[in-house]
Motif scaffolding. Structure first.
Motif, PDB file in Angstrom:
ATOM      1  N   SER A 142       4.530   0.305  -2.805  1.00 31.49           N
ATOM      2  CA  SER A 142       5.223   1.546  -2.438  1.00 31.49           C
ATOM      3  C   SER A 142       5.128   1.829  -0.939  1.00 31.49           C
ATOM      4  O   SER A 142       6.077   2.343  -0.350  1.00 31.49           O
ATOM      5  N   LEU A 143       3.998   1.494  -0.313  1.00 34.37           N
ATOM      6  CA  LEU A 143       3.884   1.720   1.124  1.00 34.37           C
ATOM      7  C   LEU A 143       4.942   0.942   1.896  1.00 34.37           C
ATOM      8  O   LEU A 143       5.527   1.455   2.850  1.00 34.37           O
ATOM      9  N   VAL A 144       5.201  -0.270   1.454  1.00 38.34           N
ATOM     10  CA  VAL A 144       6.164  -1.122   2.157  1.00 38.34           C
ATOM     11  C   VAL A 144       7.587  -0.842   1.680  1.00 38.34           C
ATOM     12  O   VAL A 144       8.501  -0.645   2.488  1.00 38.34           O
ATOM     13  N   MET A 145       7.799  -0.794   0.369  1.00 42.95           N
ATOM     14  CA  MET A 145       9.164  -0.707  -0.163  1.00 42.95           C
ATOM     15  C   MET A 145       9.733   0.708  -0.176  1.00 42.95           C
ATOM     16  O   MET A 145      10.901   0.897   0.109  1.00 42.95           O
ATOM     17  N   TRP A 146       8.932   1.711  -0.528  1.00 41.19           N
ATOM     18  CA  TRP A 146       9.468   3.065  -0.631  1.00 41.19           C
ATOM     19  C   TRP A 146       9.227   3.874   0.628  1.00 41.19           C
ATOM     20  O   TRP A 146      10.064   4.679   1.007  1.00 41.19           O
ATOM     21  N   HIS A 147       8.081   3.690   1.233  1.00 41.71           N
ATOM     22  CA  HIS A 147       7.766   4.482   2.417  1.00 41.71           C
ATOM     23  C   HIS A 147       8.183   3.797   3.703  1.00 41.71           C
ATOM     24  O   HIS A 147       8.101   4.389   4.778  1.00 41.71           O
ATOM     25  N   GLY A 148       8.613   2.535   3.607  1.00 44.17           N
ATOM     26  CA  GLY A 148       9.156   1.823   4.752  1.00 44.17           C
ATOM     27  C   GLY A 148       8.164   1.456   5.838  1.00 44.17           C
ATOM     28  O   GLY A 148       8.569   1.212   6.981  1.00 44.17           O
ATOM     29  N   LEU A 149       6.887   1.410   5.507  1.00 39.13           N
ATOM     30  CA  LEU A 149       5.904   1.039   6.525  1.00 39.13           C
ATOM     31  C   LEU A 149       5.911  -0.471   6.736  1.00 39.13           C
ATOM     32  O   LEU A 149       6.081  -1.237   5.788  1.00 39.13           O
ATOM     33  N   ALA A 150       5.708  -0.867   7.964  1.00 32.71           N
ATOM     34  CA  ALA A 150       5.509  -2.286   8.246  1.00 32.71           C
ATOM     35  C   ALA A 150       4.153  -2.669   7.656  1.00 32.71           C
ATOM     36  O   ALA A 150       3.238  -1.843   7.625  1.00 32.71           O
ATOM     37  N   PRO A 151       4.012  -3.900   7.178  1.00 39.15           N
ATOM     38  CA  PRO A 151       2.726  -4.293   6.588  1.00 39.15           C
ATOM     39  C   PRO A 151       1.522  -4.037   7.502  1.00 39.15           C
ATOM     40  O   PRO A 151       0.463  -3.646   7.031  1.00 39.15           O
ATOM     41  N   ARG A 152       1.691  -4.204   8.802  1.00 38.42           N
ATOM     42  CA  ARG A 152       0.573  -3.945   9.712  1.00 38.42           C
ATOM     43  C   ARG A 152       0.172  -2.469   9.694  1.00 38.42           C
ATOM     44  O   ARG A 152      -1.010  -2.136   9.744  1.00 38.42           O
ATOM     45  N   ASP A 153       1.167  -1.577   9.608  1.00 38.49           N
ATOM     46  CA  ASP A 153       0.871  -0.146   9.544  1.00 38.49           C
ATOM     47  C   ASP A 153       0.293   0.227   8.172  1.00 38.49           C
ATOM     48  O   ASP A 153      -0.609   1.066   8.074  1.00 38.49           O
ATOM     49  N   VAL A 191      -3.318   2.169   6.653  1.00 37.58           N
ATOM     50  CA  VAL A 191      -3.390   3.232   5.648  1.00 37.58           C
ATOM     51  C   VAL A 191      -4.434   2.906   4.583  1.00 37.58           C
ATOM     52  O   VAL A 191      -5.231   3.766   4.197  1.00 37.58           O
ATOM     53  N   VAL A 192      -4.442   1.667   4.091  1.00 37.57           N
ATOM     54  CA  VAL A 192      -5.382   1.304   3.025  1.00 37.57           C
ATOM     55  C   VAL A 192      -6.741   0.864   3.559  1.00 37.57           C
ATOM     56  O   VAL A 192      -7.658   0.623   2.784  1.00 37.57           O
ATOM     57  N   GLY A 193      -6.847   0.761   4.882  1.00 34.13           N
ATOM     58  CA  GLY A 193      -8.135   0.453   5.481  1.00 34.13           C
ATOM     59  C   GLY A 193      -8.565  -0.997   5.389  1.00 34.13           C
ATOM     60  O   GLY A 193      -9.727  -1.281   5.100  1.00 34.13           O
ATOM     61  N   CYS A 194      -7.629  -1.904   5.614  1.00 32.05           N
ATOM     62  CA  CYS A 194      -7.979  -3.327   5.606  1.00 32.05           C
ATOM     63  C   CYS A 194      -7.279  -4.015   6.780  1.00 32.05           C
ATOM     64  O   CYS A 194      -6.463  -3.418   7.456  1.00 32.05           O
ATOM     65  N   SER A 195      -7.594  -5.271   6.968  1.00 33.05           N
ATOM     66  CA  SER A 195      -6.955  -6.017   8.054  1.00 33.05           C
ATOM     67  C   SER A 195      -5.506  -6.331   7.690  1.00 33.05           C
ATOM     68  O   SER A 195      -5.137  -6.323   6.513  1.00 33.05           O
ATOM     69  N   SER A 196      -4.707  -6.637   8.683  1.00 33.56           N
ATOM     70  CA  SER A 196      -3.312  -7.015   8.434  1.00 33.56           C
ATOM     71  C   SER A 196      -3.240  -8.251   7.558  1.00 33.56           C
ATOM     72  O   SER A 196      -2.416  -8.321   6.635  1.00 33.56           O
ATOM     73  N   ALA A 197      -4.099  -9.220   7.822  1.00 29.60           N
ATOM     74  CA  ALA A 197      -4.089 -10.449   7.028  1.00 29.60           C
ATOM     75  C   ALA A 197      -4.402 -10.154   5.563  1.00 29.60           C
ATOM     76  O   ALA A 197      -3.732 -10.669   4.652  1.00 29.60           O
ATOM     77  N   ALA A 198      -5.395  -9.308   5.321  1.00 29.79           N
ATOM     78  CA  ALA A 198      -5.748  -8.950   3.940  1.00 29.79           C
ATOM     79  C   ALA A 198      -4.597  -8.208   3.270  1.00 29.79           C
ATOM     80  O   ALA A 198      -4.299  -8.443   2.092  1.00 29.79           O
ATOM     81  N   PHE A 199      -3.927  -7.329   4.024  1.00 35.17           N
ATOM     82  CA  PHE A 199      -2.808  -6.592   3.436  1.00 35.17           C
ATOM     83  C   PHE A 199      -1.662  -7.529   3.089  1.00 35.17           C
ATOM     84  O   PHE A 199      -1.042  -7.386   2.039  1.00 35.17           O
ATOM     85  N   PHE A 200      -1.359  -8.487   3.963  1.00 33.23           N
ATOM     86  CA  PHE A 200      -0.293  -9.445   3.664  1.00 33.23           C
ATOM     87  C   PHE A 200      -0.600 -10.212   2.382  1.00 33.23           C
ATOM     88  O   PHE A 200       0.290 -10.459   1.573  1.00 33.23           O
ATOM     89  N   VAL A 201      -1.867 -10.571   2.182  1.00 29.79           N
ATOM     90  CA  VAL A 201      -2.262 -11.269   0.953  1.00 29.79           C
ATOM     91  C   VAL A 201      -2.069 -10.345  -0.250  1.00 29.79           C
ATOM     92  O   VAL A 201      -1.511 -10.758  -1.276  1.00 29.79           O
ATOM     93  N   ARG A 202      -2.520  -9.093  -0.128  1.00 26.72           N
ATOM     94  CA  ARG A 202      -2.352  -8.128  -1.232  1.00 26.72           C
ATOM     95  C   ARG A 202      -0.877  -7.916  -1.557  1.00 26.72           C
ATOM     96  O   ARG A 202      -0.491  -7.860  -2.717  1.00 26.72           O
TER      97      ARG A 202
END
Length: 186
Positions: free
Chosen positions: A126-137, A141-152
């Motif tokens: 939802s952060l990426v698809m509905w709220h339009g945030l870039a994965p880095r941003d 929000v979720v408190g992890c690294s960009s690399a970890a978020f990309f994996v998630r």
């Protein structure tokens, strides 16, 4: 922490004296199955914080149960809100382009797949698809690294695709024009 034997004895007394009253409080606020889980978690917290519980213990225990209920309720609200938003995305144009029966089956399959996803997957998507945030941003929000978020995000997308693909009522979508052509050739 107190001596191990004293801690066990104190916890057993605490549990015996307060279990029914905490359950009575919780069961009036949620379904019976969830109430058992909430009360169990309340006493897990009590065991961990046994040295910090003052007498009378019941107000403290009910406060813990209340907080757990609020967390459970917020989780359910977020999940239902996401499913409702997806359902609201259906427009009348969708109904014109698709056969209504196919549309209902596909929509139900997609909603079931979304409803069955974990809260963490729903949050990432939802952060990426509905709220339009870039994965880095979104990572911030979720408190992890960009690399970890990309994996998630990758894993959540893969689980969603698999859930939709494996939905029992799922059928391939066909455009209305091809269905009309099929009927015309019969």
């Amino acid at each position: 922490m107190e001596d191990s034997e004293d801690s066990r004895r104190r916890f057993t007394e605490l549990y015996d004296e307060n279990y029914r009253r905490v359950l009575g409080y919780v069961i009036t606020r949620t379904d019976p199955h969830m109430a058992e889980d909430i009360v169990s978690e309340t006493f897990v917290v009590a065991w961990r914080r046994l040295d910090h519980i003052r007498e009378p213990a019941l107000p403290w225990l009910i406060g813990v149960a209340r907080n757990l209920l609020l967390k459970q309720r917020e989780s359910g609200f977020r999940k239902r809100a996401l499913v409702d938003r997806v359902a609201a995305m259906t427009t009348n144009d969708d109904l014109v382009a698709w056969d209504v029966a196919d549309h209902v089956v596909e929509r139900d399959s997609a909603l079931a797949a979304i409803a069955g996803m974990s809260e963490n997957d729903l949050e990432v998507l939802s952060l990426v698809m509905w709220h339009g945030l870039a994965p880095r941003d979104a990572a911030k929000v979720v408190g992890c690294s960009s690399a970890a978020f990309f994996v998630r995000l990758h894993r959540a997308r893969r689980r969603l695709a698999k859930a939709i693909e494996n939905a029992p009522a799922s059928r391939p979508r066909r455009h209305a024009a091809s269905r009309v052509a099929d009927k015309a050739t019969r």
